[in-house]
Design an enzyme around this catalytic site. Structure first.
Site, PDB file in Angstrom:
ATOM      1  N   LYS A 136       0.846  -1.203   0.000  1.00 41.68           N
ATOM      2  CA  LYS A 136       0.000   0.000   0.000  1.00 41.68           C
ATOM      3  C   LYS A 136       0.874   1.243   0.000  1.00 41.68           C
ATOM      4  O   LYS A 136       0.637   2.189  -0.760  1.00 41.68           O
ATOM      5  CB  LYS A 136      -0.926   0.009   1.228  1.00 41.68           C
ATOM      6  CG  LYS A 136      -2.118  -0.911   1.081  1.00 41.68           C
ATOM      7  CD  LYS A 136      -2.861  -1.093   2.399  1.00 41.68           C
ATOM      8  CE  LYS A 136      -3.971  -2.132   2.214  1.00 41.68           C
ATOM      9  NZ  LYS A 136      -4.583  -2.573   3.461  1.00 41.68           N
ATOM     10  N   GLN A 163      -5.091  -1.288   9.628  1.00 42.72           N
ATOM     11  CA  GLN A 163      -5.040  -2.652   9.100  1.00 42.72           C
ATOM     12  C   GLN A 163      -5.668  -3.627  10.095  1.00 42.72           C
ATOM     13  O   GLN A 163      -5.303  -3.637  11.270  1.00 42.72           O
ATOM     14  CB  GLN A 163      -3.569  -3.013   8.835  1.00 42.72           C
ATOM     15  CG  GLN A 163      -3.367  -4.329   8.137  1.00 42.72           C
ATOM     16  CD  GLN A 163      -3.855  -4.330   6.689  1.00 42.72           C
ATOM     17  OE1 GLN A 163      -3.596  -3.392   5.944  1.00 42.72           O
ATOM     18  NE2 GLN A 163      -4.579  -5.366   6.309  1.00 42.72           N
ATOM     19  N   ASP A 174     -11.266   3.161   3.937  1.00 37.61           N
ATOM     20  CA  ASP A 174     -11.709   1.768   3.847  1.00 37.61           C
ATOM     21  C   ASP A 174     -13.224   1.674   3.715  1.00 37.61           C
ATOM     22  O   ASP A 174     -13.750   0.607   3.397  1.00 37.61           O
ATOM     23  CB  ASP A 174     -11.275   0.994   5.113  1.00 37.61           C
ATOM     24  CG  ASP A 174     -10.139   0.030   4.837  1.00 37.61           C
ATOM     25  OD1 ASP A 174      -9.925  -0.309   3.648  1.00 37.61           O
ATOM     26  OD2 ASP A 174      -9.471  -0.387   5.803  1.00 37.61           O
TER      27      ASP A 174
END
Ligand SMILES: NC(=O)c1ccc[n+]([C@@H]2O[C@H](COP(=O)([O-])OP(=O)(O)OC[C@H]3O[C@@H](n4cnc5c(N)ncnc54)[C@H](OP(=O)(O)O)[C@@H]3O)[C@@H](O)[C@H]2O)c1
Length: 293
Positions: free
Chosen positions: A54, A98, A121
């Site tokens: 990422k 995460q 997200d």
């Protein structure tokens, strides 16, 4: 018939190129460089690889990447304090924590602490609610990538039967909402569905996000259907070692489908590209511009 293989790597590379162009334009016109903060708690090797990828792709697109690697003994309070700090930082436009998190930290509490305007997200209840209402917000990256791949085959999805297998908050449920917004007729199947093969056979677009290797067989696929396989499963390989397979029996389905995503190289690469798209959208919106193209 042998299906067209949907090249997720190529689609993702094209999307990243479009994003990089828009990032450069934003910098030129507004002096703004989008910034993505990625927070990793603990030492999960798979998460570590995701975070590294990422960060690399964020920088390649011309954006700033801020990485936080924190010990798995971190308290929930300390993580919430970091989120509060990132929420107000003007150079941070997107925040990603995460998952999974260690047991002492409530993922729900942490995800709900992220400013919905920086929730790249798309997991915050406000963004999930906007998606369910068909209103603009930030949509979760994996289903967003799936819908883009389906559109790369069909153009418009209007009127098509979309069957989504799996109802997780990360993939299945938001994918179903997105297909509704694309004017599909949507069925959501899950572990309690009575006739899963029968439901799958009605699909013009069959999206499978379950986490069971080769669950969907070739004779569950309607001839000519588009199959989007989200599953990532590691299975033993003949002769030792392991390999990745999806939730769809690829060798069987490829003989029946019109188009199909491979695993790996299908949905996976689109997820990070969509994360970059969401980060750009956050930065653009903060400066009064429309969402990223
Ligand atoms: N490519 C990517 O970027 C990406 C991103 C995220 C996830 N994934 C992969 O996608 C897969 C699914 O992930 P997830 O997070 O959505 O999983 P999850 O939270 O475990 O949800 C799985 C869903 O599948 C349903 N299910 C389980 N067994 C079933 C069966 N035998 N028949 C029909 N439905 C069944 C479950 O039904 P119930 O609700 O009834 O329990 C649940 O809704 C995993 O392999 C994951 O690694 C890939």
């Amino acid at each position: 018939m042998t299906a067209r293989i949907i090249d997720g790597k190529a689609e993702a590379a094209a999307l990243r190129t479009r994003i990089a162009t828009e990032v450069a334009a934003l910098k030129l016109e507004k002096g703004v460089v989008p910034g993505l903060a990625v927070v990793l708690v603990g030492e999960n090797p798979a998460s570590e690889i995701y975070v590294r990828n990422k960060a690399a792709q964020t920088r390649e697109a011309g954006m700033n990447s801020f990485e936080y690697r924190l010990p798995d003994t971190l308290s929930e309070r300390a993580l919430l304090d970091l989120i509060a700090e990132l929420n107000v930082r003007p150079d941070v436009h997107g925040i990603l924590v995460q998952l999974p998190l260690p047991p002492q930290i409530s993922a729900d509490k942490v995800l709900e602490a992220i400013d919905p305007a920086k929730d790249v997200d798309g997991f915050h209840p406000i963004n999930a609610g906007l998606l369910a209402l068909g209103k603009p917000g930030l949509a979760p990256c994996t289903p967003l990538g799936c819908v883009m791949l389906a559109k790369s085959v069909h153009g418009s999805l209007r009127g098509l039967n979309a069957v989504v297998v799996g109802r997780s908050n990360i993939v299945g449920r938001p994918a179903a909402q997105m297909f509704i917004s694309e004017s599909c007729t949507v069925t959501v199947a899950h572990s309690q569905t009575r006739d899963l093969p029968g439901e799958c056979r009605r699909a013009d677009i069959l999206l499978v996000a379950v986490g069971r290797p080769n669950l969907v067989r070739g004779d569950w696929v309607k001839p000519g259907a588009t199959v989007i396989d989200v599953g990532i499963n590691r299975v033993p390989k003949d002769g030792g070692g392991t390999r990745l397979v999806g939730d769809v029996a690829f060798a069987e389905a490829v003989e029946v489908a019109g188009a199909i995503t491979p695993v790996p190289g299908g949905v996976g690469p689109m997820t990070i590209a969509c994360l970059l798209a969401n980060t750009l959208t956050c930065a653009r919106k903060k400066h009064g511009l429309s969402a990223a193209a």
